[in-house]
Design an enzyme around this catalytic site. Structure first.
Site, PDB file in Angstrom:
ATOM      1  N   HIS A 172       0.815  -1.209   0.000  1.00  0.00           N
ATOM      2  CA  HIS A 172       0.000   0.000   0.000  1.00  0.00           C
ATOM      3  C   HIS A 172       0.848   1.256   0.000  1.00  0.00           C
ATOM      4  CE1 HIS A 172      -3.804  -2.258   1.450  1.00  0.00           C
ATOM      5  NE2 HIS A 172      -3.796  -2.115   0.159  1.00  0.00           N
ATOM      6  N   CYS A 186       2.714  -7.012 -20.828  1.00  0.00           N
ATOM      7  CA  CYS A 186       1.946  -6.376 -19.755  1.00  0.00           C
ATOM      8  C   CYS A 186       2.676  -6.418 -18.420  1.00  0.00           C
ATOM      9  CB  CYS A 186       0.566  -7.007 -19.612  1.00  0.00           C
ATOM     10  SG  CYS A 186       0.595  -8.753 -19.150  1.00  0.00           S
TER      11      CYS A 186
END
Length: 555
Positions: free
Chosen positions: A181, A480
């Site tokens: 986070h 990707c």
């Protein structure tokens, strides 16, 4: 590891304070069990409420993250654990500490995305214990005379959610990874961040620190000249990057569509703001995490349609559920514990064991695509053989999904891509897992991080094999993995023949500018030079020497 690009410098603010651990065996007076349970539940509710309020104040991604933390604080299983420990004689603070400890070890052992949620659990635990003991709550100053570099072992969302670029110049943590986070919020804030920086908390408070969130370099006590040079280069780079608009293409007009990696509808605004031409990787597993059952078809359909509607006329590539290994699901698991989950039943392998889950997801995707103006591609993760590619393509076609592709993230798939291309309509190369399996190096083990350098020539050889096979069979082959967000590497990938590049939204402008500054011939020469090198460092240097246009971008 640089996880949020940019240059930040300022005095170090080292966050070392923590809530003291309650003494082992801490008990309560006889007959007070019910009172202790009431205290514990009240503290859990209070912390959950405070996290929700802080999330509402912060908004954006921080709100979603803190709301998820609030749900953790009131998890029914956790509450049962706390009550049970109190019944066995432990006081509320110690019961909370030990109940959280069981969840902590479970997540830590899983590693990966879920392993990086350990910091969240620790923060909730400390806040509940501080509430019970009446000790100061953990926190970071939200005002400062001069922006500081925030340094910590790890950072919890509640510590950073209300910070701004006016207060914090950069983040540096000893732990964490690209999906922690700290990384997610730093990118959302536009603040440079470096994680996995060993020994960072030994930096003296107020020591001047220069942080490069692109390269991962953290420099102590830089000279004025070093700071000026770094800041000037960053300013020039930002100005040059901002001057380039439009679709991705090389200097001589060769198209290289630039797409975004997203985890759900919440990621669409940054993707659109940074000029994404579509979505190259929609990670659908975030719909399924932290649940006891699969999401309903209606819930899935709504989430998929929101992404398709955001890119009318563009391409949206959805990766089917990539469960297992670092993303285990309670309702979708192998029949027995696996000694090495990264090599076990994950991705497509789990779909073959639970076909009803795959059928539901494909049906929801088909319903979402009905009437959509975007072109939908659906790809399977962890495909190793042509037989698996054929099985998945047949399942997609039966569900009414005409464009079925596969992830190339296992060396066997790259080496036999020519056979797989007979059944898959397109490829997408996942460089993170491809490196993990090519070098037999667990991506969660920090000591092996050097083997995950995307500039390893052997990895470039595998990418080249897959791209060439796709081209020979008239198939598209995008990349990707986050290596595509490196502007120099992006040029090499274009030179190898990648037909699109997908990355986190924040990386799109720099890649767009790098391609616009380089001709296709230069990109091809850079690719040949990189593959001819012996070490990753030399590969990057050789590639860079063949891309003279990048000098004007400060790259």
């Amino acid at each position: 590891m640089g996880v949020s690009p940019g240059i930040g410098h300022g005095p170090a603010y080292v966050l070392t304070a923590s809530v003291p651990e309650p003494p082992p065996g801490q008990s309560y007076p006889e007959g007070e069990a019910d009172r202790e349970k009431t205290r514990a539940l009240a503290a859990l509710r209070q912390v959950a409420g405070a996290l929700e309020v802080r999330g509402d104040q912060a908004g954006g991604e921080a709100r979603d993250i803190l709301q998820a933390q609030a749900l953790m604080a009131e998890d029914p299983g956790l509450i049962v654990g706390v009550k049970s420990l109190i019944d066995h004689g432990l006081a509320a603070p110690r019961a909370v500490y030990e109940a959280f400890g069981k969840y902590r070890e479970m997540l830590k052992n899983v590693g990966g995305y879920l392993g990086e949620r350990v910091a969240d659990l620790d923060d909730i635990r400390d806040r509940v214990i501080a509430t019970l003991d009446g000790t100061p709550m953990p926190g970071v100053p939200t005002q400062a005379e001069r922006p500081f570099v925030l340094i910590a072992r790890d950072l919890a969302p509640a510590d950073t959610a209300l910070l701004s670029k006016d207060v914090v110049a950069a983040f540096v943590t000893e732990e964490g990874g690209p999906t922690s986070h700290t990384a997610i919020l730093a990118r959302a804030m536009g603040v440079p961040a470096v994680v996995a920086c060993a020994g960072a908390t030994t930096i003296a408070r107020d020591a001047i620190v220069l942080v490069d969130g692109t390269t991962g370099e953290v420099r102590l006590e830089p000279t004025d000249h070093e700071v000026t040079t770094a800041v000037s280069a960053q300013t020039a780079r930002e100005a040059a990057v901002r001057s380039v608009r439009g679709p991705g293409r090389t200097k001589d007009g060769h198209p290289v569509p630039l797409l975004a990696n997203v985890g759900g509808p919440a990621d669409l605004d940054p993707a659109l703001a940074n000029g994404a031409e579509g979505v190259g990787l929609y990670r659908t597993e975030f719909l399924f995490l932290d649940r006891d059952t699969a999401p309903s078809l209606e819930e899935q359909e709504d989430a998929y349609r929101a992404v398709l509607e955001a890119f009318p006329g563009g391409k949206v590539v959805v990766r089917t559920l990539d469960a297992g290994a670092d993303k285990p699901l309670r309702f979708l698991a192998p029949p027995a514990p696996e000694p090495n989950p990264a090599l076990g039943e994950r991705g497509l392998r789990l779909f073959r064991r639970f076909p009803e889950v795959m059928a539901g997801q494909l049906a929801a995707l088909a319903a979402a695509a009905d009437g959509a103006e975007a072109e939908l591609g659906v790809m399977a993760p962890m495909v190793a053989t042509a037989d698996e590619a054929r099985w998945f393509a047949d399942a997609c076609h039966a569900a009414g999904l005409p464009r079925a592709g596969v992830m190339i993230e296992i060396p066997a798939a790259a080496l036999r891509a020519d056979s797989i291309a007979r059944f898959a309509e397109f490829f997408s190369i996942g460089t993170n897992d491809l490196a993990q399996y090519a070098f037999a190096a667990d991506r969660q083990v920090g000591a092996l991080s050097a083997l995950h350098d995307p500039w390893n020539p052997a990895l470039l050889d595998l990418i080249a094999a897959a791209v060439t096979a796709a081209s020979d069979n008239g198939r598209e082959c995008g990349v990707c993995g986050e290596s595509a967000a490196d502007p120099v590497m992006a040029c090499v990938l274009a030179g190898l023949g990648a037909t699109s590049l997908s990355m986190s939204a924040i990386g799109l402008p720099a890649v767009r500018a790098a391609l616009a500054a380089s001709t296709l011939d230069e990109c091809q020469r850079a690719a040949v030079a990189a593959r001819g090198a012996v070490t990753p460092r030399h590969a990057r240097a050789e590639a860079r020497s063949n891309l003279p246009g990048l000098a004007g971008l400060g790259l």
